[in-house]
Enzyme design. Structure first.
Site, PDB file in Angstrom:
ATOM      1  N   ASP B  67       1.881   3.158  -5.425  1.00 31.87           N
ATOM      2  CA  ASP B  67       1.752   3.393  -3.992  1.00 31.87           C
ATOM      3  C   ASP B  67       1.905   4.894  -3.786  1.00 31.87           C
ATOM      4  OD1 ASP B  67       2.025   3.683  -1.274  1.00 31.87           O
ATOM      5  OD2 ASP B  67       3.903   2.573  -1.117  1.00 31.87           O
ATOM      6  N   LYS B 129      -1.555  13.853   1.415  1.00 29.25           N
ATOM      7  CA  LYS B 129      -2.462  12.716   1.598  1.00 29.25           C
ATOM      8  C   LYS B 129      -3.285  12.845   2.875  1.00 29.25           C
ATOM      9  CE  LYS B 129      -2.097   7.655   1.402  1.00 29.25           C
ATOM     10  NZ  LYS B 129      -1.093   6.569   1.339  1.00 29.25           N
ATOM     11  N   GLU B 230      -3.596  -0.709   0.997  1.00 26.77           N
ATOM     12  CA  GLU B 230      -2.138  -0.884   1.075  1.00 26.77           C
ATOM     13  C   GLU B 230      -1.712  -2.203   1.723  1.00 26.77           C
ATOM     14  OE1 GLU B 230      -1.185   2.854   2.826  1.00 26.77           O
ATOM     15  OE2 GLU B 230      -1.602   3.891   0.942  1.00 26.77           O
ATOM     16  N   ASP B 252       1.287  -2.145   8.848  1.00 23.53           N
ATOM     17  CA  ASP B 252       1.699  -1.112   7.895  1.00 23.53           C
ATOM     18  C   ASP B 252       1.714   0.257   8.583  1.00 23.53           C
ATOM     19  OD1 ASP B 252       2.010   0.721   5.872  1.00 23.53           O
ATOM     20  OD2 ASP B 252       0.402  -0.029   4.608  1.00 23.53           O
TER      21      ASP B 252
END
Lengths: 88, 626
Positions: B67, B129, B230, B252
């Site tokens: 992850d 990211k 994810e 999420d």
């Protein structure tokens, strides 16, 4: 007879008895290992597709059988799709 | 987010060899799958390399799940048939996704990099990211929020400037360094070579962002077997041991992105029905609200804009994050930032209290933005909220009480709290890794990606179904309700030759790193051997036969000299030679009539040498006299 059956569906079917008709081509049923004729429940189609997915998904075939599995899985997914559409 | 497979255009040749398939959700009952050109060369190549690996290497090789988060990353692996979190070298279950370069060019990754961020803001890269696989024009806002300089390269792509070593990095390179650490630590933990991984990305990542993430893996020397979403990974971890049929909604909210997915789980088959989200919404934004609030009130009081001071900004950000976390369990948080800046009047401090109510007020529009993706994902799945059996919370930001409140009001359900929101994605990635490695046989994942560009679907294959220069709504329009179109003008990813260059550069750096580490370790080890030997000689005193003592002392001097000269291999050789003599010393004591064998620290140096790379130690028969 499938076509006439469908027409009958469209004309007479109500929501509650939708699952008791005879939908789907026999070839699609064969691919997923379902009975060739007779009423079909969406749950049965789902279960059959899931079994096929577990068996033929390319993720399950990392070796030389992957190409064959891919082809099989594609057929299963197509059959699933068209059976689902026939049942809606 | 029903994506329709209208036409197939292969945009980027790097993915052309894949068998192209598209999976798109159409209709109530699930995924419609259409396949085109199922001929492939890449899977064949991959198979070959697998075979080669198997025949050459006996060592077991594990596929891990990673992850790679905006703020923190985690690694999972299948152990004893179950997914477990792999702890890092520091013993932590998550690793900050932070890379830093110190003034003298040393590279730091993880917690150690995060810790020095305040004193080295320009060279500490976090939230990378947010930039990976993006064009500069897409990330103007994000670029303003970080303490390092984000610049535009000739192709309009994002580069991160690192003044400490006078280099501009692609976001891929920074992510690669995080991945490298994660994998190195994992292989230590698992005591197995790790070179293959399943890496997760937000469901809302587009093709460029996915490709860039894959490239980061390659630069790190990692074979990314699959990129999975994810929320999907989270559902795998949640549903791993449940065999009953359920429809679940995964909510999420991570450090930088927000994803919602609706899945149907049954008989081990995980079918994604729909997915939706917001690429510009995450925990970082909540921190930013606190930062802005602190900076604004400081400006009102003191007339100084702290946001322009990189070091102050970094301290504000860290404190804001801490306050936000505290407010998840407490109703108010004290914020104390002494010496935040100085004026002619002297040093200035921030000393204030933030209540949970004020925090929620500051973030109210962010909280509002959580609603639309949930509604959209239900609409796309053609479900109503009553069809949802479980709501799974993923991502640290779902610990915020107000966020949980939004979930509850939207779904009318108490969210499932059986999974750890920080770990569940890595665990799920590990499950998929297990599927691909053949360790997990009773699970299969049928996924879709929301954007119609670059679908990575069943077999980890890409299909481009929207040609370049096609407009499509961005996630921003999802959240704000504003209509906003972006134009896909081309790849915002690295050209392949540049990736190759980065791969070899990273390899060189990692070799240099290893040598540096080895040199330090060897020197420390030699120092310890010198100390132990001297101590032992002193303790044994007259008991040591003179000729043995002479030999040991001679080798001792040689080692001391080698240490000052600092040539690693010479140190190693001399150390091995000394250890041999010490061994002789032990034996001569043992052979003495009536001697107390192995007295004192006779096993000291040999123990140290055991740890050494030249650990060919002769096993002497010592008996412990104590």
């Amino acid at each position: 007879w499938t076509n006439s059956n469908k027409e009958w569906d469209a004309a007479h079917e109500t929501y509650s008895d939708r699952e008791t008709c005879f939908p789907g081509s026999s070839s699609d049923r064969t691919v997923l290992g379902l009975p060739l004729t007779g009423p079909l429940k969406i749950e049965d189609v789902k279960t059959a597709f899931r079994l096929s997915a577990l068996k033929w998904h390319p993720d399950k075939h990392q070796g030389p059988t992957q190409a064959i599995a891919e082809e099989k899985f594609k057929n299963c997914a197509d059959a699933y799709k068209s059976l689902c559409n026939a049942l809606v | 987010m029903a994506s329709t497979a209208a036409q197939i255009h292969l945009i980027r040749p790097s993915f052309a060899p894949n068998p192209t398939r598209t999976t798109s959700k159409s209709g109530f009952f699930g995924t419609s799958v259409s396949f085109t050109t199922p001929k492939s060369s890449l899977p064949r190549l991959r198979k070959c390399s697998n075979r080669r690996n198997h025949s050459l290497r006996v060592a077991a090789e594990k596929v891990v799940g990673i992850d790679l988060g905006t703020t923190n990353s985690a690694v999972g692996a299948m152990e004893g048939g179950k997914p477990v979190i792999v702890t890092n070298a520091e013993g932590q279950r998550t690793t900050p996704s932070v890379v830093a370069y110190t003034k003298n060019g040393d590279r730091l990754v993880g917690q150690i990099a995060k810790r020095q961020a305040v004193v080295n803001p320009e060279n500490t890269f976090f939230s990378v990211k947010r930039f990976i696989g993006r064009k500069m024009i897409e990330v103007d806002e994000e670029a303003k929020q970080v303490s390092y300089n984000v610049v535009r390269d000739d192709n309009g792509n994002v580069k991160l400037d690192c003044p400490a070593i006078g280099k501009q990095f692609a976001a891929e390179e920074i992510s690669a360094q995080v991945l490298r650490k994660l994998v190195d630590d994992a292989s230590k933990f698992l005591n197995e070579k790790v070179s293959k991984a399943v890496v997760t990305v937000p469901a809302y990542f587009n093709d460029s962002q996915r490709t860039a993430t894959k490239d980061a893996g390659r630069i790190a020397g990692l074979e990314v077997l699959r990129i999975i979403n994810e929320p999907t990974a989270a559902s795998l971890a949640y549903g791993f041991e449940r065999k009953n049929n359920e429809t679940i909604l995964v909510f999420d909210l991570g450090g930088g992105t927000f994803d919602v997915s609706v899945l149907e789980v049954g008989d081990g088959v995980f079918e994604v029905l729909s997915t939706s989200g917001d690429t510009h919404l995450g925990g970082d934004d909540f921190d930013k609200r606190i930062v802005d609030w602190l900076a604004l009130s400081f400006k009102n009081d003191e007339g100084i804009d702290l946001l322009k001071d990189k070091q102050a900004l970094q301290r504000l950000t860290e404190t804001a994050e801490k306050a936000k976390m505290e407010l998840s369990t407490l109703t108010q948080a004290n914020i104390s930032l002494p010496f935040i800046t100085a004026t002619a009047d002297g040093p200035k401090h921030i000393e204030t209290t933030l209540t949970r109510a004020k925090f929620e007020e500051l973030c109210s529009d962010l909280l509002d933005r959580l609603k639309t993706p949930v509604q959209n994902s239900l609409r796309d799945a053609k479900l109503s909220i009553s069809d949802i059996d479980e709501v799974i919370l993923v991502g640290g930001s779902t610990r915020i009480p107000a966020v949980q409140g939004v979930v509850k009001s939207l779904t009318g359900k108490d969210p499932n709290v059986t999974v750890n929101p920080d770990e569940v994605v890595a665990l799920g990635a590990a499950v998929q890794a297990g599927v691909l490695a053949g360790d997990v046989s009773d699970i299969v994942l049928l996924d879709v990606t929301p954007l119609s560009i670059g679908l990575e679907t069943l077999g980890g294959v890409m299909t481009k179904i929207i040609p370049r220069n096609t407009t499509l709504p961005t996630s921003k329009s999802e959240g704000s309700g504003k209509k906003q179109d972006i134009t896909i003008t081309g790849a915002s990813t690295l050209p392949s030759d540049e990736v190759e260059r980065m791969v070899s550069e990273a390899e060189r750096f990692s070799k240099e790193d290893k040598e540096k580490r080895d040199a330090i370790d060897t020197k420390n080890q030699a120092d310890s051997v010198v100390y132990q030997t001297e101590k032992q000689l002193k303790e044994l005193g007259e008991k040591v036969p003179a000729e043995v003592k002479e030999k040991v002392e001679a080798k001792l001097e040689e080692l001391k000299k080698a240490i000052t000269e600092g040539v690693t291999q010479v140190i190693k050789d001399t150390m091995a030679a000394l250890n041999q003599e010490v061994m002789q010393l032990g034996q001569s004591l043992y052979n003495q009539p009536g001697a107390t064998p192995g007295a004192g620290g006779a096993d000291g140096p040999s123990e140290a040498s055991n740890k050494g790379p030249e650990g060919d130690v002769i096993d002497a028969d010592f008996t412990d006299s104590k």
